[in-house]
Design an enzyme around this catalytic site. Structure first.
Site, short mmCIF file in Angstrom:
data_model
loop_
_atom_site.label_atom_id
_atom_site.label_comp_id
_atom_site.label_asym_id
_atom_site.label_seq_id
_atom_site.Cartn_x
_atom_site.Cartn_y
_atom_site.Cartn_z
N ALA A 55 0.81 -1.22 0.00
CA ALA A 55 0.00 0.00 0.00
C ALA A 55 0.85 1.27 0.00
O ALA A 55 0.43 2.29 -0.54
CB ALA A 55 -0.93 -0.01 1.22
N GLU A 97 3.37 1.87 -1.70
CA GLU A 97 3.79 2.17 -3.06
C GLU A 97 2.64 2.61 -3.98
O GLU A 97 2.88 3.03 -5.12
CB GLU A 97 4.47 0.94 -3.68
CG GLU A 97 5.80 0.56 -3.09
CD GLU A 97 5.70 -0.11 -1.71
OE1 GLU A 97 6.53 0.21 -0.85
OE2 GLU A 97 4.79 -0.95 -1.52
N ALA A 110 -5.16 -3.82 0.85
CA ALA A 110 -5.77 -4.23 2.12
C ALA A 110 -4.72 -4.14 3.21
O ALA A 110 -3.69 -4.83 3.15
CB ALA A 110 -6.33 -5.65 2.01
N ILE A 127 -4.27 -4.67 7.15
CA ILE A 127 -4.93 -5.31 8.29
C ILE A 127 -4.13 -5.04 9.56
O ILE A 127 -2.92 -5.23 9.60
CB ILE A 127 -5.09 -6.82 8.04
CG1 ILE A 127 -5.91 -7.03 6.76
CG2 ILE A 127 -5.74 -7.51 9.23
CD1 ILE A 127 -5.92 -8.46 6.26
N THR A 132 1.58 -3.82 16.08
CA THR A 132 2.49 -2.66 16.14
C THR A 132 1.84 -1.46 15.45
O THR A 132 0.84 -1.60 14.73
CB THR A 132 3.82 -2.99 15.43
OG1 THR A 132 3.58 -3.09 14.01
CG2 THR A 132 4.40 -4.30 15.95
N HIS A 174 2.68 -0.04 12.88
CA HIS A 174 2.92 -0.08 11.42
C HIS A 174 1.63 0.16 10.63
O HIS A 174 1.64 0.87 9.62
CB HIS A 174 3.52 -1.46 11.06
CG HIS A 174 3.89 -1.59 9.62
ND1 HIS A 174 4.99 -0.97 9.07
CD2 HIS A 174 3.30 -2.27 8.60
CE1 HIS A 174 5.06 -1.26 7.79
NE2 HIS A 174 4.05 -2.05 7.47
N ARG A 190 -15.64 -7.45 3.34
CA ARG A 190 -15.71 -6.31 2.43
C ARG A 190 -15.30 -6.65 1.00
O ARG A 190 -15.75 -5.99 0.06
CB ARG A 190 -14.83 -5.17 2.99
CG ARG A 190 -15.49 -4.46 4.14
CD ARG A 190 -14.51 -3.77 5.08
NE ARG A 190 -15.24 -3.06 6.14
CZ ARG A 190 -15.81 -3.66 7.18
NH1 ARG A 190 -15.74 -4.98 7.31
NH2 ARG A 190 -16.46 -2.95 8.09
#
Length: 208
Positions: free
Chosen positions: A67, A69, A91, A93, A97, A99, A138
């Site tokens: 994501a 990039e 996606a 998730i 952490t 991140h 989703r």
């Protein structure tokens, strides 16, 4: 009953799709990461575009690792291809952490920045969920079907931009030389840079 519930969900209500939106070119950038989720969304996005009348050769699809990039790839597609809208699919998730928060924010901010810079709509088709089950719900074509929603959002934005740009076009039969002189006069009068005027003319060509 299930189809009725799906059709009435927020985001899936549609206006009549115009011929402009059907004839437009669309860019799709998607991530390799979380492929099980992303591939389902990609499939449904492309399926909805083509079912609405968009030709397959008007859909440009590129893959990136993750994501983070997506914004760069979306920008390059707008620069290298005459697309009217870009759909970014991914996606993210949540894990244990921070991140998740950093990547999500960087991705969304990046896409928004590119949309404002290029004035090409960026559809944020990046799921940000707390767990894998939410992501599956989703992406599932029989449940929330976000791929369909992203495709329809893109087509609706093409219609919106075409309408907005229409008011800026000169509809009178002006010769090319006169049009150039008119643009130069606008630069001097408004204080706009030549680059801004050229960007505006380029944008109009994407929404004929």
């Amino acid at each position: 009953l299930l189809n009725l519930l799906i059709d009435s969900m927020k985001g899936l209500e549609t206006n009549i799709i115009s011929e402009k939106a059907k004839k437009a070119s669309y860019g799709i950038v998607y991530t390799s990461w979380n492929a099980e989720i992303v591939q389902e969304i990609l499939l449904e996005t492309k399926k909805e575009l083509t079912s609405q009348g968009v030709a397959e050769n008007k859909i440009i699809i590129k893959e990136v690792p993750g994501a983070f990039e997506l914004p760069l790839a979306a920008k390059l597609i707008t620069e290298k291809n005459n697309v009217s809208c870009v759909i970014s699919i991914g996606a993210i998730i949540k894990g244990d952490t921070p991140h998740f928060d950093f990547i999500s924010q960087a991705c969304i901010d990046g896409l928004q920045s590119i949309a404002l810079e290029t004035r090409i709509p960026m559809i944020c088709g990046v799921l940000t969920t707390n767990n894998i089950e939410q992501a599956k719900e989703r992406s599932d074509s029989n449940r929330m079907n976000k791929g369909k929603e992203f495709a329809l959002s893109a087509m609706n934005m093409v219609d919106t931009l075409a309408w907005l740009m229409k008011s800026k076009k000169d509809t009178s039969p002006v010769r090319s030389r006169d049009k150039v002189l008119q643009s130069l006069y606008e630069i001097e009068l408004s204080g706009s840079s030549a680059q801004e005027i050229l960007k505006d003319l380029s944008l109009q060509s994407r929404y004929p």
